[in-house]
Design a protein around this motif. Structure first.
Motif, PDB file in Angstrom:
ATOM      1  N   ASN A   1       4.073  -8.573   6.653  1.00  0.00           N
ATOM      2  CA  ASN A   1       3.010  -9.428   6.030  1.00  0.00           C
ATOM      3  C   ASN A   1       2.321  -8.537   4.971  1.00  0.00           C
ATOM      4  O   ASN A   1       1.494  -7.635   5.241  1.00  0.00           O
ATOM      5  N   LEU A   2       2.563  -8.728   3.678  1.00  0.00           N
ATOM      6  CA  LEU A   2       2.117  -8.136   2.566  1.00  0.00           C
ATOM      7  C   LEU A   2       0.475  -7.966   2.317  1.00  0.00           C
ATOM      8  O   LEU A   2       0.021  -7.321   1.435  1.00  0.00           O
ATOM      9  N   ARG A   3       0.144  -9.183   3.096  1.00  0.00           N
ATOM     10  CA  ARG A   3      -1.547  -9.194   2.577  1.00  0.00           C
ATOM     11  C   ARG A   3      -2.157  -8.664   3.868  1.00  0.00           C
ATOM     12  O   ARG A   3      -3.482  -8.667   3.571  1.00  0.00           O
ATOM     13  N   ASN A   4      -1.374  -8.226   4.681  1.00  0.00           N
ATOM     14  CA  ASN A   4      -2.259  -7.131   5.746  1.00  0.00           C
ATOM     15  C   ASN A   4      -1.880  -5.737   5.378  1.00  0.00           C
ATOM     16  O   ASN A   4      -0.965  -5.403   5.067  1.00  0.00           O
ATOM     17  N   PRO A   5      -3.014  -4.925   5.575  1.00  0.00           N
ATOM     18  CA  PRO A   5      -2.877  -3.597   5.146  1.00  0.00           C
ATOM     19  C   PRO A   5      -2.140  -2.870   5.889  1.00  0.00           C
ATOM     20  O   PRO A   5      -1.456  -1.924   5.545  1.00  0.00           O
ATOM     21  N   ARG A   6      -1.635  -3.286   7.424  1.00  0.00           N
ATOM     22  CA  ARG A   6      -0.653  -2.612   8.181  1.00  0.00           C
ATOM     23  C   ARG A   6       0.676  -2.967   7.594  1.00  0.00           C
ATOM     24  O   ARG A   6       1.652  -2.189   7.492  1.00  0.00           O
ATOM     25  N   GLY A   7       0.923  -4.161   7.010  1.00  0.00           N
ATOM     26  CA  GLY A   7       2.028  -4.427   6.426  1.00  0.00           C
ATOM     27  C   GLY A   7       2.504  -3.551   5.295  1.00  0.00           C
ATOM     28  O   GLY A   7       3.573  -3.418   4.984  1.00  0.00           O
ATOM     29  N   LEU A   8       1.521  -3.573   4.365  1.00  0.00           N
ATOM     30  CA  LEU A   8       1.685  -2.744   3.374  1.00  0.00           C
ATOM     31  C   LEU A   8       1.822  -1.420   3.694  1.00  0.00           C
ATOM     32  O   LEU A   8       2.745  -0.678   2.988  1.00  0.00           O
ATOM     33  N   ALA A   9       1.345  -0.804   4.699  1.00  0.00           N
ATOM     34  CA  ALA A   9       1.449   0.536   5.026  1.00  0.00           C
ATOM     35  C   ALA A   9       2.909   0.950   5.543  1.00  0.00           C
ATOM     36  O   ALA A   9       3.397   1.868   5.157  1.00  0.00           O
ATOM     37  N   LYS A  10       3.833   0.040   6.246  1.00  0.00           N
ATOM     38  CA  LYS A  10       5.001  -0.147   6.765  1.00  0.00           C
ATOM     39  C   LYS A  10       5.892   0.166   5.188  1.00  0.00           C
ATOM     40  O   LYS A  10       6.857   1.035   5.471  1.00  0.00           O
ATOM     41  N   VAL A  11       5.559  -0.817   4.386  1.00  0.00           N
ATOM     42  CA  VAL A  11       6.306  -0.562   3.057  1.00  0.00           C
ATOM     43  C   VAL A  11       6.292   0.621   2.540  1.00  0.00           C
ATOM     44  O   VAL A  11       7.199   1.186   2.018  1.00  0.00           O
ATOM     45  N   LEU A  12       4.959   0.828   2.140  1.00  0.00           N
ATOM     46  CA  LEU A  12       4.554   2.400   1.624  1.00  0.00           C
ATOM     47  C   LEU A  12       5.051   3.475   2.217  1.00  0.00           C
ATOM     48  O   LEU A  12       5.466   4.437   1.682  1.00  0.00           O
ATOM     49  N   GLY A  13       4.921   3.421   3.661  1.00  0.00           N
ATOM     50  CA  GLY A  13       5.447   4.554   4.413  1.00  0.00           C
ATOM     51  C   GLY A  13       6.789   4.731   4.215  1.00  0.00           C
ATOM     52  O   GLY A  13       7.465   5.799   4.129  1.00  0.00           O
TER      53      GLY A  13
ATOM     54  N   VAL B   1       7.247  13.557   3.698  1.00  0.00           N
ATOM     55  CA  VAL B   1       7.937  12.885   4.799  1.00  0.00           C
ATOM     56  C   VAL B   1       7.131  12.417   5.899  1.00  0.00           C
ATOM     57  O   VAL B   1       6.871  11.730   6.534  1.00  0.00           O
ATOM     58  N   ILE B   2       6.027  13.641   6.088  1.00  0.00           N
ATOM     59  CA  ILE B   2       5.315  13.541   7.393  1.00  0.00           C
ATOM     60  C   ILE B   2       4.299  12.378   7.118  1.00  0.00           C
ATOM     61  O   ILE B   2       3.726  11.650   7.660  1.00  0.00           O
ATOM     62  N   LEU B   3       3.633  12.390   5.819  1.00  0.00           N
ATOM     63  CA  LEU B   3       2.764  11.157   5.475  1.00  0.00           C
ATOM     64  C   LEU B   3       3.519   9.849   5.641  1.00  0.00           C
ATOM     65  O   LEU B   3       2.568   9.147   6.062  1.00  0.00           O
ATOM     66  N   GLY B   4       4.678   9.740   5.108  1.00  0.00           N
ATOM     67  CA  GLY B   4       5.282   8.471   5.181  1.00  0.00           C
ATOM     68  C   GLY B   4       5.510   8.110   6.574  1.00  0.00           C
ATOM     69  O   GLY B   4       5.367   6.806   6.960  1.00  0.00           O
ATOM     70  N   LEU B   5       5.936   8.935   7.509  1.00  0.00           N
ATOM     71  CA  LEU B   5       6.158   8.694   8.916  1.00  0.00           C
ATOM     72  C   LEU B   5       4.751   8.454   9.303  1.00  0.00           C
ATOM     73  O   LEU B   5       4.729   7.156  10.417  1.00  0.00           O
ATOM     74  N   TYR B   6       3.558   8.975   9.148  1.00  0.00           N
ATOM     75  CA  TYR B   6       2.139   8.496   9.696  1.00  0.00           C
ATOM     76  C   TYR B   6       2.097   6.946   9.308  1.00  0.00           C
ATOM     77  O   TYR B   6       1.494   6.439   9.994  1.00  0.00           O
ATOM     78  N   LEU B   7       2.221   6.680   8.054  1.00  0.00           N
ATOM     79  CA  LEU B   7       1.912   5.310   7.424  1.00  0.00           C
ATOM     80  C   LEU B   7       2.654   4.254   8.109  1.00  0.00           C
ATOM     81  O   LEU B   7       2.159   3.459   8.621  1.00  0.00           O
ATOM     82  N   LEU B   8       4.332   4.529   8.379  1.00  0.00           N
ATOM     83  CA  LEU B   8       4.874   3.624   9.303  1.00  0.00           C
ATOM     84  C   LEU B   8       4.476   3.426  10.512  1.00  0.00           C
ATOM     85  O   LEU B   8       4.274   2.331  11.178  1.00  0.00           O
ATOM     86  N   LEU B   9       4.118   4.697  11.327  1.00  0.00           N
ATOM     87  CA  LEU B   9       3.624   4.564  12.535  1.00  0.00           C
ATOM     88  C   LEU B   9       2.393   3.713  12.732  1.00  0.00           C
ATOM     89  O   LEU B   9       2.213   2.657  13.712  1.00  0.00           O
ATOM     90  N   TRP B  10       1.483   3.904  11.833  1.00  0.00           N
ATOM     91  CA  TRP B  10       0.152   3.099  11.751  1.00  0.00           C
ATOM     92  C   TRP B  10       0.443   1.624  11.536  1.00  0.00           C
ATOM     93  O   TRP B  10      -0.342   0.891  11.911  1.00  0.00           O
ATOM     94  N   GLY B  11       1.385   1.180  10.542  1.00  0.00           N
ATOM     95  CA  GLY B  11       1.960   0.072  10.362  1.00  0.00           C
ATOM     96  C   GLY B  11       2.456  -0.532  11.662  1.00  0.00           C
ATOM     97  O   GLY B  11       2.329  -1.858  11.932  1.00  0.00           O
TER      98      GLY B  11
END
Length: 370
Positions: free
Chosen positions: A135-147, A318-328
């Motif tokens: 869900n790109l309208r949700n911050p966590r959805g954006l976090a998964k894509v960005l991560g 990579v660590i930053l991206g992993l954190y974003l993915l986990l949060w999402g």
């Protein structure tokens, strides 16, 4: 007070159990890179290694699967066997043969870096097959894509950008013999690695699908090991005609096969299947960057391999991206639970309304009303 503390610790452990298990699997894979490279440098044929490795895994896992899942194991039909055959081909016969063959032309650090592209490819395939909530309208959805994009950028940084060399302050603790005997062919090795990463991603997705029809993880691990070993044996016989290639001595070749079979193709695959069932295929692949960082650190401190500032920079990315993915991904669980709670509430309300209507209708009948 003590009981509440124990309950809190138990709740925290239950919540983060998949995370801890996946971190342990990455530690196991980290050691695999080095012991496998040492075995290949010693002259071990990669395809023979894969065959023996999965025979060992199948033999070790079979008793546990037979005893522990004898009541829960679904009946094996022809259609299901063919599905397991394709799953084994993707995960063992095809993927691992290409992957470990590429190790002869590249390096452990390069392979560990390229494996991180699996998370991005798996994420895209999972979205297409609607196995992932996006869900790109949700911050966590954006976090998964960005991560995913940030992790991929970190991998590319580690792979393509070198930068200044970080000088070794001491001599390597371990010297791997036979390194100079490898004929490096980075183009051939890169093609094999990329192809294996694509089939590996498909394998993770197919695991999630197969587990719905065959939820016995121990039995599934055993089947994949035996079928994959048979596929690899046929492939090896077709390209390797020397009988001496199948001879294993009491040396690093034997230890690498036993470690890879028992730990990696047995225990770790079982853990990954469990985590895939609990959290999904994307969650499992998200932890690959951990192995990349561990391989780079150990290669520098223990083996004395060159470490570039680009690798360090890429590791932080990579660590930053992993954190974003986990949060999402944590947001997915909240979303799914809220949906289930909403559905349950709606169902209960609908049920109560129906009961009230039936009760009211009975009262009307009793009072003689139409």
């Amino acid at each position: 007070m003590a009981q509440e503390a124990c309950n809190d610790l138990g709740g925290i452990y239950k919540k983060f159990k998949p995370h801890l298990l996946m971190l342990l699997t990455q530690m196991g894979y980290t050691f695999l890179y080095f012991i496998t490279e040492a075995s290949f440098n010693h002259g071990m044929n990669p395809h023979v290694y894969i065959t023996y490795r999965h025979i060992v895994a199948g033999v070790v896992m079979f008793p546990f699967a037979y005893v522990l899942e004898r009541k829960d194991r679904p009946k094996l039909t022809l259609a299901l066997f063919l599905e397991l055959f394709v799953l084994s081909l993707l995960g063992v016969g095809l993927t691992l043969n290409m992957y470990f063959a590429s190790l002869r032309y590249t390096s452990p650090t390069f392979l560990a870096s390229m494996v991180n592209t699996i998370a991005s490819v798996t994420f895209v395939i999972a979205i297409v097959l609607k196995l992932e909530v996006l869900n790109l309208r949700n911050p966590r959805g954006l976090a998964k894509v960005l991560g995913t994009l940030v992790s991929l950028a970190g991998v590319m940084t580690m792979t393509l950008y070198k930068g200044p060399i970080v000088r070794n302050l001491w001599h390597p603790l371990i010297h791997v013999e036979g390194k100079s005997s490898i004929h490096e062919n980075w183009l051939k090795g890169s093609i094999l690695t990329v192809a294996s990463c694509i089939t590996w991603s498909i394998w993770y997705i197919m695991q999630a699908i197969t587990l719905k029809r065959y939820p016995a993880q121990l039995s599934l691990t055993t089947w994949m090991s035996f079928i994959g070993a048979a596929q690899s044996a046929v492939f090896t016989v077709c390209i390797e005609h020397r009988r001496a290639a199948w001879t294993i001595g009491f040396n690093i070749d034997l230890w690498s096969i036993l470690y890879a079979g028992v730990v990696c193709s047995g225990l770790i695959i079982f853990i990954q299947l469990w985590c895939t069932k609990e959290k999904g295929p994307v969650f499992v692949t998200m932890f690959n960057p951990v192995s990349t960082i561990l391989v780079a650190v150990l290669a520098y401190f223990v083996l004395g391999e060159r470490l570039y500032t680009g690798s360090i920079l890429g590791a932080f990315i990579v660590i930053l991206g992993l954190y974003l993915l986990l949060w999402g991904k944590e947001g997915d669980e909240v979303y799914i639970k809220s949906e289930e709670s909403s559905y349950q509430t709606t169902y209960e309300e609908h049920k109560d309304n129906n009961i009230q209507k039936i009760t009211s209708a009975k009262k009307d009948v009793l009072h003689g009303e139409p």
